[in-house]
Design an enzyme around this catalytic site. Structure first.
Site, PDB file in Angstrom:
ATOM      1  CG  ASP A   8      -0.296   0.327   2.497  1.00 12.25           C
ATOM      2  OD1 ASP A   8       1.123   0.714   2.621  1.00 12.25           O
ATOM      3  OD2 ASP A   8      -1.194   0.810   3.085  1.00 12.25           O
ATOM      4  CG  HIS A   9      -0.788   4.599   2.195  1.00 11.81           C
ATOM      5  ND1 HIS A   9      -1.938   4.037   1.588  1.00 11.81           N
ATOM      6  CD2 HIS A   9      -0.535   5.327   2.450  1.00 11.81           C
ATOM      7  CE1 HIS A   9      -1.884   4.013   2.869  1.00 11.81           C
ATOM      8  NE2 HIS A   9      -1.565   4.564   3.273  1.00 11.81           N
ATOM      9  CB  CYS A  65       1.492  -2.291   4.777  1.00 10.52           C
ATOM     10  SG  CYS A  65       1.281  -3.429   5.798  1.00 10.52           S
ATOM     11  N   GLY A  66       2.520   0.033   6.093  1.00  7.33           N
ATOM     12  CA  GLY A  66       3.166   0.522   7.120  1.00  7.33           C
ATOM     13  C   GLY A  66       3.833  -0.197   7.968  1.00  7.33           C
ATOM     14  CB  THR A  67       2.950  -2.447  10.553  1.00  9.01           C
ATOM     15  OG1 THR A  67       1.388  -3.093  10.269  1.00  9.01           O
ATOM     16  CG2 THR A  67       2.668  -0.539  10.920  1.00  9.01           C
ATOM     17  N   GLY A  68       3.524  -3.562   8.316  1.00  9.05           N
ATOM     18  CA  GLY A  68       3.640  -5.278   7.815  1.00  9.05           C
ATOM     19  C   GLY A  68       2.405  -6.556   8.369  1.00  9.05           C
ATOM     20  CB  ILE A  69      -0.017  -5.799  11.419  1.00  7.63           C
ATOM     21  CG1 ILE A  69       0.931  -5.800  12.513  1.00  7.63           C
ATOM     22  CG2 ILE A  69      -1.008  -6.141  12.137  1.00  7.63           C
ATOM     23  CD1 ILE A  69       1.364  -5.005  13.717  1.00  7.63           C
ATOM     24  N   GLY A  70      -1.505  -5.375   8.303  1.00 10.52           N
ATOM     25  CA  GLY A  70      -2.364  -5.360   7.420  1.00 10.52           C
ATOM     26  C   GLY A  70      -2.484  -6.615   6.820  1.00 10.52           C
ATOM     27  CG  MET A  71       0.633  -5.514   3.171  1.00  8.12           C
ATOM     28  SD  MET A  71      -0.910  -5.443   2.150  1.00  8.12           S
ATOM     29  CE  MET A  71       0.510  -5.516   0.433  1.00  8.12           C
ATOM     30  CG  HIS A  98      10.278 -24.013  12.774  1.00  8.34           C
ATOM     31  ND1 HIS A  98      10.628 -24.100  14.292  1.00  8.34           N
ATOM     32  CD2 HIS A  98      11.368 -24.561  12.645  1.00  8.34           C
ATOM     33  CE1 HIS A  98      11.909 -24.732  14.942  1.00  8.34           C
ATOM     34  NE2 HIS A  98      12.612 -24.867  13.800  1.00  8.34           N
ATOM     35  NE  ARG A 132      10.393 -30.459  15.636  1.00  7.89           N
ATOM     36  CZ  ARG A 132      11.181 -30.153  14.994  1.00  7.89           C
ATOM     37  NH1 ARG A 132      12.030 -30.620  14.496  1.00  7.89           N
ATOM     38  NH2 ARG A 132      12.148 -28.919  15.958  1.00  7.89           N
ATOM     39  CG  HIS A 133       8.579 -26.966  11.281  1.00 14.50           C
ATOM     40  ND1 HIS A 133       8.617 -27.051  12.775  1.00 14.50           N
ATOM     41  CD2 HIS A 133      10.354 -27.752  11.689  1.00 14.50           C
ATOM     42  CE1 HIS A 133       9.332 -27.101  13.301  1.00 14.50           C
ATOM     43  NE2 HIS A 133      10.599 -27.583  12.300  1.00 14.50           N
TER      44      HIS A 133
END
Ligand code: RB5
Length: 144
Positions: A8-9, A65-71, A98, A132-133
């Site tokens: 995003d922007h 994105c600004g935080t990486g969280i929303g994306m 993992h 296992r992963h």
């Protein structure tokens, strides 16, 4: 390997820088936008790029994105997408080892380009450990 790029922007500048890095690494990329630092809605770009990975058009994605969280939140709504929002190189490395993360999400407002570049390089070169992963990431998909 075809890499889906999306931002995003808030992550636009890192996405543009990432293109040169991928070129340098000899990797091909597909840009799902956005095309400027003008305000947009991050799910629009995350969904488009995640869909391309889901459909096999792209192999993996690096989203910003600004935080990486929303994306990452939007991308993780897609079955088979394992997006990891990371702020330090060790998290990026572990997300491959993992979790077999197929999307790395980085926040341009939290992580400067030098660190982001380090994380992207590490993330791209780190294999999935399997074993296992494999069972554990399989269980992610059991929830409807
Ligand atoms: C946009 O202002 C910002 O909310 C976005 O880039 C991202 O950080 C959301 O998670």
């Amino acid at each position: 390997m075809m890499i889906a790029l999306a931002a995003d922007h808030g992550g636009f500048h890192h996405k543009e820088r990432c293109k040169s890095l991928l070129d340098e690494l000899g990797l091909v990329w597909k840009d799902f936008g956005t095309d400027s630092a003008e305000g947009v809605d991050y799910p629009d770009f995350s969904h488009a790029a995640a869909r391309a990975i889901q459909q096999g058009v792209c192999d993996r994605g690096v989203f910003f994105c600004g935080t990486g969280i929303g994306m990452s939140m939007a991308a993780n709504r897609h079955r088979g997408i394992r997006a990891a929002a990371c702020q330090v190189p060790e998290a990026a490395r572990m997300s491959r080892l993992h979790n077999d993360a197929n999307v790395l999400a980085i926040g341009e407002r939290l992580v400067d380009w030098a660190l982001a570049e380090q994380m992207i390089r590490l993330w791209l070169e780190t294999p999935f450990e399997g074993g296992r992963h494999e069972r554990r990431i399989g269980k992610i998909e059991t929830e409807k």
